[in-house]
Design a protein around this motif. Structure first.
Motif, PDB file in Angstrom:
ATOM      1  N   UNK A 197     -64.299  73.045 -10.814  1.00 13.13           N
ATOM      2  CA  UNK A 197     -64.072  71.600 -10.676  1.00 13.13           C
ATOM      3  C   UNK A 197     -64.509  70.863 -11.942  1.00 13.13           C
ATOM      4  N   UNK A 198     -65.679  71.220 -12.468  1.00 15.58           N
ATOM      5  CA  UNK A 198     -66.183  70.572 -13.684  1.00 15.58           C
ATOM      6  C   UNK A 198     -65.259  70.852 -14.870  1.00 15.58           C
ATOM      7  N   UNK A 199     -64.791  72.110 -14.994  1.00 18.19           N
ATOM      8  CA  UNK A 199     -63.893  72.462 -16.096  1.00 18.19           C
ATOM      9  C   UNK A 199     -62.605  71.660 -16.028  1.00 18.19           C
ATOM     10  N   UNK A 200     -62.056  71.532 -14.832  1.00 17.93           N
ATOM     11  CA  UNK A 200     -60.807  70.765 -14.690  1.00 17.93           C
ATOM     12  C   UNK A 200     -61.041  69.285 -14.938  1.00 17.93           C
ATOM     13  N   UNK A 201     -62.198  68.784 -14.512  1.00 20.82           N
ATOM     14  CA  UNK A 201     -62.528  67.379 -14.734  1.00 20.82           C
ATOM     15  C   UNK A 201     -62.588  67.067 -16.221  1.00 20.82           C
ATOM     16  N   UNK A 202     -63.047  68.029 -16.987  1.00 20.79           N
ATOM     17  CA  UNK A 202     -63.149  67.854 -18.436  1.00 20.79           C
ATOM     18  C   UNK A 202     -61.858  68.227 -19.157  1.00 20.79           C
TER      19      UNK A 202
ATOM     20  N   UNK B 182     -62.158  79.690 -18.136  1.00 19.77           N
ATOM     21  CA  UNK B 182     -62.194  80.841 -19.045  1.00 19.77           C
ATOM     22  C   UNK B 182     -61.667  82.103 -18.384  1.00 19.77           C
ATOM     23  N   UNK B 183     -60.990  82.927 -19.173  1.00 21.86           N
ATOM     24  CA  UNK B 183     -60.373  84.148 -18.640  1.00 21.86           C
ATOM     25  C   UNK B 183     -61.387  85.081 -18.021  1.00 21.86           C
ATOM     26  N   UNK B 184     -62.606  85.131 -18.620  1.00 20.99           N
ATOM     27  CA  UNK B 184     -63.602  86.066 -18.086  1.00 20.99           C
ATOM     28  C   UNK B 184     -64.021  85.691 -16.675  1.00 20.99           C
ATOM     29  N   UNK B 185     -63.966  84.389 -16.336  1.00 24.35           N
ATOM     30  CA  UNK B 185     -64.311  83.983 -14.979  1.00 24.35           C
ATOM     31  C   UNK B 185     -63.237  84.413 -13.997  1.00 24.35           C
ATOM     32  N   UNK B 186     -62.015  84.417 -14.461  1.00 22.11           N
ATOM     33  CA  UNK B 186     -60.928  84.827 -13.589  1.00 22.11           C
ATOM     34  C   UNK B 186     -60.976  86.325 -13.294  1.00 22.11           C
ATOM     35  N   UNK B 187     -61.480  87.097 -14.242  1.00 22.19           N
ATOM     36  CA  UNK B 187     -61.487  88.551 -14.072  1.00 22.19           C
ATOM     37  C   UNK B 187     -62.806  89.095 -13.565  1.00 22.19           C
ATOM     38  N   UNK B 188     -63.828  88.258 -13.504  1.00 20.41           N
ATOM     39  CA  UNK B 188     -65.167  88.765 -13.199  1.00 20.41           C
ATOM     40  C   UNK B 188     -65.277  89.356 -11.812  1.00 20.41           C
TER      41      UNK B 188
END
Length: 285
Positions: free
Chosen positions: A184-189, A194-200
């Motif tokens: 939510x914070x990333x989209x707000x900004x 980040x790709x690593x969060x998607x694959x973690x």
């Protein structure tokens, strides 16, 4: 899935994807580790836990499922040995290991569940994040093989992962909440996630992964191989990426976590994410 199709699948993934280097010089497989600066000291200290259980010197150290020996701490395990025997299914991994270690590395294409070595050939054995790629029914035999090739009076170390870590299960609601907040914070900004969060949270595509738990290990190894369970690292990459951040004192929290793990390594080994399993072969009289 079992047997040869599994081996082909694992070999294909690491040859074509896992051990290919990206623009930053890291292997693609490194995206499944937390390499952020905030986590660096903790990760470094966890990697070095393996070394404390190995004999400090010898002629041959077996690295079963060596990969390219990708982290600097991994290289230190064999610094007191004349040779490090790197055994892996992946040709790409062995080529990288040879480039990294030079004449110190003796590289062999081999299956960790059917090692092509004589009994008691090695002064030390390590196997890091490898056995869980085997079909579950073959994993006890892999432990037997590591024990077979280990010299009397010496120890070997296996680092693996539990399927259902009780500790990580307790933290799961908070981790999920933190991930949602971060997105939510990333989209707000106006930033992409980040790709690593998607694959973690996912396993490497194209590999076979079935892990186990402490009860399974006791059932299959008790009375057959002398072993002890300690902690390698008690938290998952997903946990770290969700909850450990510089702005919230992440380095301090990881120092505290490491201290707790050192205080009670057996509990964190059985209940945390990644156990360090020490196999021992008694010296013959």
């Amino acid at each position: 899935m079992s047997g040869e199709p599994v081996r082909q699948q694992v070999r294909s993934f690491y040859d074509q994807i896992g051990w290919q280097k990206e623009a930053d010089g890291l292997y693609q497989n490194a995206r499944y580790e937390d390499l952020r600066p905030v986590s660096a000291e903790y990760i470094h200290r966890c990697h070095l836990r393996v070394k404390r259980h190995l004999a400090p010197e010898g002629r041959y150290l077996l690295d079963a499922g060596s990969g390219p020996v990708q982290y600097p701490e991994y290289v230190t395990y064999s610094e007191g040995y004349q040779y490090r025997v790197c055994a892996d299914l992946s040709i790409v991994a062995l080529q990288e290991a040879r480039r990294r270690l030079g004449e110190h590395a003796l590289c062999v294409v081999a299956d960790v569940a059917h090692l092509p070595f004589a009994p008691e050939a090695f002064d030390g054995v390590v196997s890091l994040h490898t056995l869980h790629h085997l079909p579950l029914e073959e994993q006890p035999n892999a432990y037997q093989e590591l024990f077979r090739v280990l010299k009397s009076g010496r120890k070997g170390v296996v680092v693996n992962g539990w399927t259902d870590s009780p500790l990580m299960r307790r933290w799961a609601p908070l981790v999920a909440w933190a991930e949602r907040l971060g997105t939510w914070v990333a989209r707000l900004r106006g930033r992409a996630v980040p790709a690593e969060k998607k694959t973690a949270v996912s396993q490497p595509t194209g590999t076979f992964v079935r892990k186990l738990d402490a009860a399974w290990l006791r059932e299959h190894l008790q009375g057959k191989i002398p072993y002890e369970i300690y902690v390698w690292r008690s938290v998952s990459v997903r946990w770290m990426r969700a909850l450990i951040h510089t702005l919230t004192g992440g380095k301090v929290w990881l120092k505290l976590l490491y201290w707790l793990e050192e205080r009670n390594p057996r509990w964190y080994g059985e209940n945390g994410q990644y156990p360090l399993i020490v196999i021992s072969k008694e010296r013959r009289s």
